[in-house]
Motif scaffolding. Structure first.
Motif, PDB file in Angstrom:
ATOM      1  N   LEU A 280       0.811  -1.226   0.000  1.00 40.53           N
ATOM      2  CA  LEU A 280       0.000   0.000   0.000  1.00 40.53           C
ATOM      3  C   LEU A 280       0.842   1.274   0.000  1.00 40.53           C
ATOM      4  N   GLU A 281       2.161   1.127   0.162  1.00 48.03           N
ATOM      5  CA  GLU A 281       3.034   2.305   0.225  1.00 48.03           C
ATOM      6  C   GLU A 281       2.975   3.163  -1.034  1.00 48.03           C
ATOM      7  N   GLU A 282       2.670   2.525  -2.169  1.00 43.64           N
ATOM      8  CA  GLU A 282       2.641   3.243  -3.443  1.00 43.64           C
ATOM      9  C   GLU A 282       1.431   4.170  -3.564  1.00 43.64           C
ATOM     10  N   VAL A 283       0.465   4.032  -2.668  1.00 42.59           N
ATOM     11  CA  VAL A 283      -0.763   4.827  -2.758  1.00 42.59           C
ATOM     12  C   VAL A 283      -0.583   6.134  -1.994  1.00 42.59           C
ATOM     13  N   GLU A 284      -0.663   7.236  -2.704  1.00 42.56           N
ATOM     14  CA  GLU A 284      -0.533   8.537  -2.073  1.00 42.56           C
ATOM     15  C   GLU A 284      -1.722   8.786  -1.144  1.00 42.56           C
ATOM     16  N   GLY A 285      -1.416   9.216   0.071  1.00 44.68           N
ATOM     17  CA  GLY A 285      -2.476   9.514   1.028  1.00 44.68           C
ATOM     18  C   GLY A 285      -2.708   8.428   2.049  1.00 44.68           C
ATOM     19  N   LEU A 286      -2.005   7.290   1.885  1.00 41.27           N
ATOM     20  CA  LEU A 286      -2.104   6.225   2.873  1.00 41.27           C
ATOM     21  C   LEU A 286      -0.796   6.146   3.659  1.00 41.27           C
ATOM     22  N   THR A 287      -0.899   6.161   4.966  1.00 42.90           N
ATOM     23  CA  THR A 287       0.268   6.004   5.837  1.00 42.90           C
ATOM     24  C   THR A 287       0.065   4.741   6.646  1.00 42.90           C
ATOM     25  N   CYS A 288       0.963   3.774   6.483  1.00 43.42           N
ATOM     26  CA  CYS A 288       0.765   2.454   7.092  1.00 43.42           C
ATOM     27  C   CYS A 288       1.825   2.160   8.144  1.00 43.42           C
ATOM     28  N   SER A 289       1.420   1.486   9.192  1.00 38.57           N
ATOM     29  CA  SER A 289       2.329   1.087  10.259  1.00 38.57           C
ATOM     30  C   SER A 289       1.785  -0.182  10.900  1.00 38.57           C
ATOM     31  N   ILE A 290       2.539  -0.722  11.849  1.00 36.55           N
ATOM     32  CA  ILE A 290       2.081  -1.901  12.588  1.00 36.55           C
ATOM     33  C   ILE A 290       1.912  -1.512  14.047  1.00 36.55           C
ATOM     34  N   LYS A 291       0.761  -1.837  14.607  1.00 38.09           N
ATOM     35  CA  LYS A 291       0.444  -1.475  15.982  1.00 38.09           C
ATOM     36  C   LYS A 291       0.043  -2.705  16.784  1.00 38.09           C
ATOM     37  N   GLN A 292       0.550  -2.789  18.008  1.00 37.84           N
ATOM     38  CA  GLN A 292       0.135  -3.867  18.895  1.00 37.84           C
ATOM     39  C   GLN A 292      -1.236  -3.549  19.469  1.00 37.84           C
ATOM     40  N   ASP A 293      -1.967  -4.573  19.824  1.00 37.64           N
ATOM     41  CA  ASP A 293      -3.304  -4.450  20.402  1.00 37.64           C
ATOM     42  C   ASP A 293      -3.319  -3.508  21.602  1.00 37.64           C
ATOM     43  N   ALA A 295      -4.972  -3.526  24.312  1.00 42.41           N
ATOM     44  CA  ALA A 295      -5.027  -4.161  25.634  1.00 42.41           C
ATOM     45  C   ALA A 295      -3.767  -4.939  25.957  1.00 42.41           C
ATOM     46  N   GLY A 296      -2.748  -4.845  25.094  1.00 39.96           N
ATOM     47  CA  GLY A 296      -1.457  -5.463  25.371  1.00 39.96           C
ATOM     48  C   GLY A 296      -1.324  -6.910  24.949  1.00 39.96           C
ATOM     49  N   ARG A 297      -2.333  -7.449  24.249  1.00 40.98           N
ATOM     50  CA  ARG A 297      -2.246  -8.833  23.784  1.00 40.98           C
ATOM     51  C   ARG A 297      -1.247  -8.948  22.639  1.00 40.98           C
ATOM     52  N   ALA A 298      -0.781 -10.187  22.373  1.00 39.79           N
ATOM     53  CA  ALA A 298       0.200 -10.418  21.311  1.00 39.79           C
ATOM     54  C   ALA A 298      -0.499 -10.454  19.955  1.00 39.79           C
ATOM     55  N   ILE A 299      -1.072  -9.311  19.596  1.00 40.69           N
ATOM     56  CA  ILE A 299      -1.777  -9.150  18.325  1.00 40.69           C
ATOM     57  C   ILE A 299      -1.167  -7.936  17.639  1.00 40.69           C
ATOM     58  N   TYR A 300      -0.729  -8.113  16.394  1.00 42.40           N
ATOM     59  CA  TYR A 300      -0.046  -7.038  15.675  1.00 42.40           C
ATOM     60  C   TYR A 300      -0.793  -6.748  14.375  1.00 42.40           C
ATOM     61  N   ARG A 301      -1.438  -5.584  14.339  1.00 35.04           N
ATOM     62  CA  ARG A 301      -2.305  -5.228  13.218  1.00 35.04           C
ATOM     63  C   ARG A 301      -1.653  -4.179  12.323  1.00 35.04           C
ATOM     64  N   ALA A 302      -2.017  -4.212  11.064  1.00 37.02           N
ATOM     65  CA  ALA A 302      -1.627  -3.138  10.152  1.00 37.02           C
ATOM     66  C   ALA A 302      -2.579  -1.981  10.370  1.00 37.02           C
ATOM     67  N   GLN A 303      -2.026  -0.799  10.586  1.00 40.28           N
ATOM     68  CA  GLN A 303      -2.838   0.406  10.758  1.00 40.28           C
ATOM     69  C   GLN A 303      -2.698   1.276   9.522  1.00 40.28           C
ATOM     70  N   ILE A 304      -3.832   1.643   8.941  1.00 34.42           N
ATOM     71  CA  ILE A 304      -3.855   2.419   7.702  1.00 34.42           C
ATOM     72  C   ILE A 304      -4.514   3.760   7.983  1.00 34.42           C
ATOM     73  N   GLU A 305      -3.717   4.820   7.899  1.00 37.09           N
ATOM     74  CA  GLU A 305      -4.248   6.173   8.076  1.00 37.09           C
ATOM     75  C   GLU A 305      -4.579   6.745   6.704  1.00 37.09           C
ATOM     76  N   VAL A 306      -5.801   7.204   6.553  1.00 33.92           N
ATOM     77  CA  VAL A 306      -6.297   7.678   5.261  1.00 33.92           C
ATOM     78  C   VAL A 306      -6.377   9.206   5.270  1.00 33.92           C
ATOM     79  N   ASN A 307      -5.584   9.828   4.401  1.00 34.03           N
ATOM     80  CA  ASN A 307      -5.640  11.280   4.224  1.00 34.03           C
ATOM     81  C   ASN A 307      -6.620  11.569   3.092  1.00 34.03           C
TER      82      ASN A 307
END
Length: 367
Positions: A280-293, A295-307
């Protein structure tokens, strides 16, 4: 073609999480086989319930347990059990608890909506909800000063839905409960550790069977023996319309049995979500990262910020397009109002992260 597609329903790609609205979990072959075998046979239900209590105790370290049709039912049943004990006359009165010790104290930031309202589950069990403090700040004094001769229990909600900031800890709330000799209940519906809260001294802990456990639609309660016996007796009262069947119990117990052998897949989650983000990096206006849950659980989600100014589409519009497509793609959308969508890797089948990335790019290209 899936069984649901054969009914004429749309195919669903679940990137939201183990959500009740999407069917919670896809079970293993072993659990599916247990469901099948149980559905084609008979059992003495009372005997099964007593046996399942012992099995739940074995896997949680509790004195006893009680199977349920879900964690929400567990809240109602636990509440009723605290109020009535094993008294059949009182059990048959619920949710009418007038004149009884029926107040359930909960921190205001824990009075949340999880698809239904926590307070309503308490009221179904005959409890009177006593909220303490403010939505973003609760002091220990708020909890202690709310205790009266009508207080039946203290309830702690361990959930990403609950306010994380400014609430009193489990330990603080449990110490207050123990000081006043009041039962302490933890709603740990989606938690992954089935022994931790019993080990630290909680009287009742409630879990979902279809979340971290990856079992069928079900749940279970574990805790002190006297209270668990009272929980099972609620199936002669308010538990009757929320009873769990032989199939659900068989699937639940099979899932509990295999849970210890499930591998920690945090590294795989991070790898798959990294690949999605890179796509998704090629798409202008999307900022992506990985965030842990949260509540502190071992869950790692992709977070997509939409401008929206750069993509030409808001996060809410993108979400609507994804959900109304075929396949219908459901992302995690707790922060869609501030332009953030998330992809939960746990329920994704192999290769579905690529479908999600390609569909997002296609939607944004079309505008």
């Amino acid at each position: 073609m899936s069984i649901f597609e054969s009914f004429g329903l749309r195919k669903v790609i679940n990137a939201s999480g183990k959500m009740t609205a999407l069917g919670a979990s896809a079970v293993s072959n072993e659990v599916a086989e247990a469901l099948k075998q149980a559905s084609q046979d008979y059992v003495d239900i009372e005997e099964m319930m007593e046996y399942s209590g012992k099995a739940i105790a074995e896997y949680t370290g509790a004195e006893d347990g009680c199977p349920t049709c879900g964690a929400a039912a567990g809240i109602a049943i636990s509440t009723a059990a605290i109020i009535t004990g094993k008294n059949l006359t009182l059990i048959e009165r619920m949710p009418d608890s007038e004149g009884l010790r029926n107040e359930i104290i909960i921190q205001k930031g824990h009075q949340v909506h999880f698809g239904a309202n926590i307070g309503q589950m308490v009221r179904i069990g005959g409890g009177k909800v006593i909220e303490v403090g403010s939505a973003n700040k609760v002091e220990a004094d708020h909890i202690e000063q709310a205790i009266t001769d009508k207080t039946a229990a203290l309830l702690y909600v361990k959930s990403h839905h609950a306010v994380q900031k400014g609430m009193q800890t489990i330990e603080t709330m449990m110490n207050i409960a123990q000081k006043h000799n009041i039962p302490f209940i933890i709603d740990a519906a989606a938690e992954e550790d089935f022994k931790m809260y019993i080990k630290i001294g909680a009287d009742i802990v409630i879990y979902s069977g279809g979340k971290a456990l990856e079992g069928p639609t079900s749940g279970f309660i574990c805790g002190k023996k006297e209270l668990m016996e009272a929980c099972r007796k609620q199936y002669k009262g308010i538990g009757r319309p929320m009873k769990v069947g032989k199939e659900g119990v068989a699937g639940l117990l099979t899932a509990l049995k295999q849970y210890a052998s499930l591998e920690d897949n945090a590294e795989d989650q991070i790898e798959r979500m990294t690949q999605l983000n890179q796509s998704l990096e090629e798409v202008e206006g999307l900022t992506c990262s990985i965030k842990q849950d949260e509540a502190g659980r071992a869950i790692y989600r992709a977070q997509i910020e939409v401008n929206a100014d750069k993509t030409g589409m808001s996060a809410q519009e993108l979400l609507n397009r994804l959900e109304t497509g075929n396949p219908a793609i459901f992302l995690r959308h707790h922060y869609v109002n501030i332009g953030i969508l998330s992809v939960d890797p746990r329920p994704l089948l192999k290769g579905q992260e690529a479908i999600i990335a390609n569909t997002i790019k296609s939607i944004l290209r079309e505008g």
